[in-house]
Write an enzyme that holds these catalytic residues in place. Sequence first.
Site, PDB file in Angstrom:
ATOM      1  N   LYS A  32      34.412  42.527  24.645  1.00  0.00           N
ATOM      2  CA  LYS A  32      33.760  43.723  24.729  1.00  0.00           C
ATOM      3  C   LYS A  32      32.469  43.240  23.901  1.00  0.00           C
ATOM      4  CE  LYS A  32      33.373  48.393  23.199  1.00  0.00           C
ATOM      5  NZ  LYS A  32      32.478  48.724  22.340  1.00  0.00           N
ATOM      6  N   ASP A  59      28.619  45.503  26.500  1.00  0.00           N
ATOM      7  CA  ASP A  59      28.105  46.691  26.564  1.00  0.00           C
ATOM      8  C   ASP A  59      27.188  47.353  26.086  1.00  0.00           C
ATOM      9  OD1 ASP A  59      28.559  49.765  26.088  1.00  0.00           O
ATOM     10  OD2 ASP A  59      30.244  49.719  24.477  1.00  0.00           O
ATOM     11  N   LYS A  61      24.679  49.588  27.519  1.00  0.00           N
ATOM     12  CA  LYS A  61      24.190  50.854  27.968  1.00  0.00           C
ATOM     13  C   LYS A  61      22.746  50.969  28.188  1.00  0.00           C
ATOM     14  CE  LYS A  61      27.800  53.220  25.131  1.00  0.00           C
ATOM     15  NZ  LYS A  61      28.219  52.069  24.264  1.00  0.00           N
ATOM     16  N   ASP A  64      16.416  52.668  31.652  1.00  0.00           N
ATOM     17  CA  ASP A  64      15.109  53.221  31.569  1.00  0.00           C
ATOM     18  C   ASP A  64      14.800  53.478  33.531  1.00  0.00           C
ATOM     19  OD1 ASP A  64      12.435  52.223  31.083  1.00  0.00           O
ATOM     20  OD2 ASP A  64      13.052  51.182  29.237  1.00  0.00           O
ATOM     21  N   THR A 119      31.289  60.214  23.826  1.00  0.00           N
ATOM     22  CA  THR A 119      32.038  61.013  23.172  1.00  0.00           C
ATOM     23  C   THR A 119      31.271  62.173  21.785  1.00  0.00           C
ATOM     24  OG1 THR A 119      32.950  58.988  22.697  1.00  0.00           O
ATOM     25  CG2 THR A 119      34.155  60.871  24.015  1.00  0.00           C
ATOM     26  N   ARG A 211      39.739  47.666  16.300  1.00  0.00           N
ATOM     27  CA  ARG A 211      40.582  48.564  14.972  1.00  0.00           C
ATOM     28  C   ARG A 211      42.665  47.979  15.155  1.00  0.00           C
ATOM     29  NH1 ARG A 211      36.216  52.295  13.094  1.00  0.00           N
ATOM     30  NH2 ARG A 211      37.426  53.652  15.347  1.00  0.00           N
TER      31      ARG A 211
END
Length: 232
Positions: A32, A59, A61, A64, A119, A211
Amino acid sequence: MGKAVIIACDFAGRKELEAFLDQFEGETLYLKIGMELFYAEGPEIVREIKRRGHKIFLDLKLHDIPNTVKKAMAVLSRLDVDICNVHAAGTKAMMEAALEGLTREDGTRPLLIAVTQLTSTSQERMTEDLLIDHPLDEVVMHYAKNAADSGLDGVVCSPLEAGKVHDVCGKSFLTITPGVRFADSEVGDQVRVTTPEKAKELGSDYIVVGRPITAAPDPVAAYRRCVKEFLG
Ligand code: C5P
């Protein structure tokens, strides 16, 4: 549609990414790439990763007006990424335009996934800042349904929501789920986490793990453990 572990490559630049990838000699990974790396290095970083044979979830996002998103998606499609995404809040018209832009002349296209509510958005912020007064989980499911109705392939969601998304949008509608941690590892800034094994049980199609792999003392071993728990 196969399941996969997607590694979130939240690195500041090419050097850090290359040092990470060099450890996985000969292995095909699903990566990603987010805004930070893409804005720092430009589309060339995507081409380089593809040259190394890896798959890419880009990614970015997008959100528009439909025409702008359609044209931007056509560019990403030419970059030959495997998954890209838009905000469902951009409306069904925008999602449909995104899909159109993404579809190549031969009818093939990358998978297109929607982000529902981030989130980081709480019920309180959604109500007060955005004036959306429905319950957050209802909004998430409604956005997921809009994405499915617009022909998209899936949504990013918590593993804890994967079952409900499949109930509402169908079994083949993909759930891409971050918030994954090993039972014995640091949670960091994630709040609701599940293990790779639990994510599998809950029906996640792809888990996004950053991570726990990238910051592990032995990233290759951590990746293999993750694959074993999720796919094994
Ligand atoms: O390092 P970690 O495993 O927490 O990385 C998770 C990745 O998934 C990050 O790139 C993060 O931005 C992304 N993500 C998330 N939660 C969401 C949406 C995306 O953690 N709701």
